[in-house]
Design a protein around this motif. Sequence first.
Motif, PDB file in Angstrom:
ATOM      1  N   MET A   1      11.146  68.799  24.610  1.00  0.00           N
ATOM      2  CA  MET A   1      11.385  70.242  24.549  1.00  0.00           C
ATOM      3  C   MET A   1      11.656  70.712  23.121  1.00  0.00           C
ATOM      4  O   MET A   1      11.446  71.876  22.804  1.00  0.00           O
ATOM      5  CB  MET A   1      12.558  70.632  25.446  1.00  0.00           C
ATOM      6  N   LEU A   2      12.134  69.828  22.266  1.00  0.00           N
ATOM      7  CA  LEU A   2      12.375  70.209  20.873  1.00  0.00           C
ATOM      8  C   LEU A   2      11.082  70.589  20.166  1.00  0.00           C
ATOM      9  O   LEU A   2      11.098  71.391  19.225  1.00  0.00           O
ATOM     10  CB  LEU A   2      13.068  69.072  20.125  1.00  0.00           C
ATOM     11  N   ILE A   3       9.972  70.062  20.627  1.00  0.00           N
ATOM     12  CA  ILE A   3       8.682  70.413  20.033  1.00  0.00           C
ATOM     13  C   ILE A   3       8.406  71.900  20.233  1.00  0.00           C
ATOM     14  O   ILE A   3       7.792  72.552  19.390  1.00  0.00           O
ATOM     15  CB  ILE A   3       7.563  69.552  20.658  1.00  0.00           C
ATOM     16  N   TYR A   4       8.882  72.450  21.334  1.00  0.00           N
ATOM     17  CA  TYR A   4       8.681  73.865  21.622  1.00  0.00           C
ATOM     18  C   TYR A   4       9.827  74.729  21.114  1.00  0.00           C
ATOM     19  O   TYR A   4       9.611  75.837  20.639  1.00  0.00           O
ATOM     20  CB  TYR A   4       8.527  74.091  23.136  1.00  0.00           C
ATOM     21  N   LEU A   5      11.040  74.232  21.232  1.00  0.00           N
ATOM     22  CA  LEU A   5      12.206  75.051  20.907  1.00  0.00           C
ATOM     23  C   LEU A   5      12.377  75.292  19.416  1.00  0.00           C
ATOM     24  O   LEU A   5      12.789  76.384  19.011  1.00  0.00           O
ATOM     25  CB  LEU A   5      13.469  74.415  21.488  1.00  0.00           C
ATOM     26  N   ILE A   6      12.094  74.317  18.594  1.00  0.00           N
ATOM     27  CA  ILE A   6      12.283  74.482  17.147  1.00  0.00           C
ATOM     28  C   ILE A   6      11.326  75.538  16.580  1.00  0.00           C
ATOM     29  O   ILE A   6      11.775  76.448  15.861  1.00  0.00           O
ATOM     30  CB  ILE A   6      12.172  73.129  16.416  1.00  0.00           C
TER      31      ILE A   6
END
Length: 52
Positions: free
Chosen positions: A3-8
Amino acid sequence: MNMLIYLIPIALLMGGMGLLAFLWSLKSDQYDDLQGAAWRILAEDETDQRKP
């Protein structure tokens, strides 16, 4: 972790949009007369007074 790939990038995009909005407000003179607006609220208009 995936999810960090999308959230950042989303967080960076939203932060950039906020920065651009702030810079636009500075450029369009939104903060020039901060005291004037406060005094205009307190000032009495003669046209607003009701006559008995």
